[in-house]
Scaffold this motif. Structure first.
Motif, short mmCIF file in Angstrom:
data_model
loop_
_atom_site.label_atom_id
_atom_site.label_comp_id
_atom_site.label_asym_id
_atom_site.label_seq_id
_atom_site.Cartn_x
_atom_site.Cartn_y
_atom_site.Cartn_z
N ILE A 1 0.85 -1.19 0.00
CA ILE A 1 0.00 0.00 0.00
C ILE A 1 0.89 1.23 0.00
CG2 ILE A 1 -1.83 1.23 1.21
CD1 ILE A 1 -2.57 -1.53 2.47
N MET A 2 0.60 2.13 -0.95
CA MET A 2 1.44 3.33 -1.09
C MET A 2 0.56 4.52 -1.47
SD MET A 2 3.27 2.38 -4.68
CE MET A 2 3.07 3.75 -5.78
N LYS A 3 1.16 5.70 -1.41
CA LYS A 3 0.45 6.91 -1.83
C LYS A 3 0.26 6.88 -3.34
CE LYS A 3 1.97 9.67 2.00
NZ LYS A 3 1.59 10.95 2.49
N ASP A 4 -0.91 7.29 -3.77
CA ASP A 4 -1.23 7.31 -5.20
C ASP A 4 -0.68 8.58 -5.82
OD1 ASP A 4 -2.33 7.35 -7.72
OD2 ASP A 4 -4.35 6.84 -7.06
N PRO A 5 0.35 8.49 -6.66
CA PRO A 5 0.95 9.69 -7.24
C PRO A 5 0.00 10.43 -8.19
CG PRO A 5 1.86 7.72 -8.25
CD PRO A 5 1.00 7.26 -7.11
N ASP A 6 -1.06 9.75 -8.63
CA ASP A 6 -2.02 10.38 -9.53
C ASP A 6 -3.11 11.16 -8.80
OD1 ASP A 6 -0.70 9.34 -11.74
OD2 ASP A 6 -1.89 7.49 -11.71
N ARG A 7 -3.12 11.10 -7.47
CA ARG A 7 -4.13 11.81 -6.68
C ARG A 7 -3.48 12.60 -5.55
NH1 ARG A 7 -9.55 10.52 -7.56
NH2 ARG A 7 -9.92 11.41 -5.52
N PRO A 8 -2.77 13.65 -5.88
CA PRO A 8 -2.12 14.43 -4.82
C PRO A 8 -3.15 15.18 -3.96
CG PRO A 8 -1.88 15.53 -6.93
CD PRO A 8 -2.53 14.20 -7.21
N GLU A 9 -3.03 15.01 -2.66
CA GLU A 9 -3.88 15.72 -1.70
C GLU A 9 -3.01 16.08 -0.51
OE1 GLU A 9 -8.24 13.82 -1.78
OE2 GLU A 9 -6.66 12.33 -1.44
N ASP A 10 -3.11 17.33 -0.07
CA ASP A 10 -2.37 17.72 1.12
C ASP A 10 -3.21 17.42 2.36
OD1 ASP A 10 -4.28 19.75 1.23
OD2 ASP A 10 -2.88 21.32 0.65
N ARG A 11 -2.64 17.65 3.52
CA ARG A 11 -3.34 17.32 4.76
C ARG A 11 -4.66 18.07 4.88
NH1 ARG A 11 -2.58 14.40 9.25
NH2 ARG A 11 -3.76 15.06 11.05
N ALA A 12 -4.69 19.32 4.45
CA ALA A 12 -5.93 20.10 4.53
C ALA A 12 -7.03 19.47 3.68
CB ALA A 12 -5.68 21.55 4.10
N ALA A 13 -6.69 18.99 2.50
CA ALA A 13 -7.67 18.33 1.63
C ALA A 13 -8.16 17.03 2.27
CB ALA A 13 -7.07 18.06 0.27
N LEU A 14 -7.25 16.28 2.89
CA LEU A 14 -7.64 15.04 3.56
C LEU A 14 -8.54 15.34 4.76
CD1 LEU A 14 -4.22 13.18 3.40
CD2 LEU A 14 -6.28 12.66 2.06
N GLU A 15 -8.27 16.41 5.47
CA GLU A 15 -9.13 16.81 6.60
C GLU A 15 -10.52 17.20 6.11
OE1 GLU A 15 -6.82 19.82 8.57
OE2 GLU A 15 -5.63 18.33 9.66
N ARG A 16 -10.61 17.94 4.99
CA ARG A 16 -11.92 18.30 4.43
C ARG A 16 -12.69 17.05 4.02
NH1 ARG A 16 -8.74 22.34 2.15
NH2 ARG A 16 -8.67 21.26 0.14
N LYS A 17 -11.99 16.10 3.42
CA LYS A 17 -12.64 14.85 3.02
C LYS A 17 -13.16 14.11 4.25
CE LYS A 17 -10.37 12.37 -0.01
NZ LYS A 17 -9.57 11.30 -0.67
N TYR A 18 -12.34 14.07 5.30
CA TYR A 18 -12.76 13.43 6.55
C TYR A 18 -14.03 14.09 7.09
CZ TYR A 18 -12.98 12.83 11.61
OH TYR A 18 -13.43 12.62 12.87
N LEU A 19 -14.06 15.42 7.11
CA LEU A 19 -15.24 16.13 7.61
C LEU A 19 -16.47 15.85 6.75
CD1 LEU A 19 -13.60 19.53 8.60
CD2 LEU A 19 -14.42 17.71 10.14
N ARG A 20 -16.28 15.77 5.46
CA ARG A 20 -17.40 15.44 4.56
C ARG A 20 -17.92 14.03 4.82
NH1 ARG A 20 -17.33 12.57 0.12
NH2 ARG A 20 -15.09 12.78 -0.24
N LEU A 21 -17.01 13.11 5.01
CA LEU A 21 -17.40 11.72 5.23
C LEU A 21 -18.09 11.49 6.58
CD1 LEU A 21 -14.24 9.91 3.83
CD2 LEU A 21 -16.54 9.88 2.83
N THR A 22 -17.73 12.30 7.56
CA THR A 22 -18.28 12.10 8.90
C THR A 22 -19.42 13.06 9.24
OG1 THR A 22 -16.55 13.52 9.86
CG2 THR A 22 -16.12 11.13 9.79
N ALA A 23 -19.80 13.91 8.32
CA ALA A 23 -20.90 14.85 8.55
C ALA A 23 -22.20 14.07 8.69
CB ALA A 23 -21.00 15.85 7.41
N THR A 24 -23.03 14.53 9.60
CA THR A 24 -24.34 13.86 9.79
C THR A 24 -25.47 14.69 9.30
OG1 THR A 24 -24.44 14.69 12.05
CG2 THR A 24 -23.63 12.44 11.72
#
Length: 82
Positions: free
Chosen positions: A59-82
């Protein structure tokens, strides 16, 4: 970046239950990671749990999908929103 599973995967089944976002699923030949659900465990853990438990380190980082920590945090918030 989202993570990807390489062809070195041995289908050992240890990564799927470790994913807090449900991003890992069986594919046609190996497990696959849904990049829209993968946050590299940001919001849950300090490091990607699938990478931590993988016995063959496929398992490795996907070089075709660059995301910084802020983008990953936004994704996390979207996924956990109720």
């Amino acid at each position: 970046m989202a993570l990807i599973i390489t062809d070195d995967c041995i289908n050992c089944d240890v990564c799927q239950p470790e994913c807090p976002n449900g991003a890992i699923a069986p594919g046609d030949t190996i497990y696959v990671i849904d990049p829209d659900r993968c946050t590299e465990c940001v919001g849950h853990y300090d490091q990607p749990q699938c990478m931590k438990v993988c016995p063959v380190e496929c398992i490795m980082k996907d070089p075709d999908r660059p995301e910084d920590r802020a983008a990953l945090e936004r994704k996390y918030l979207r996924l956990t929103a109720t």
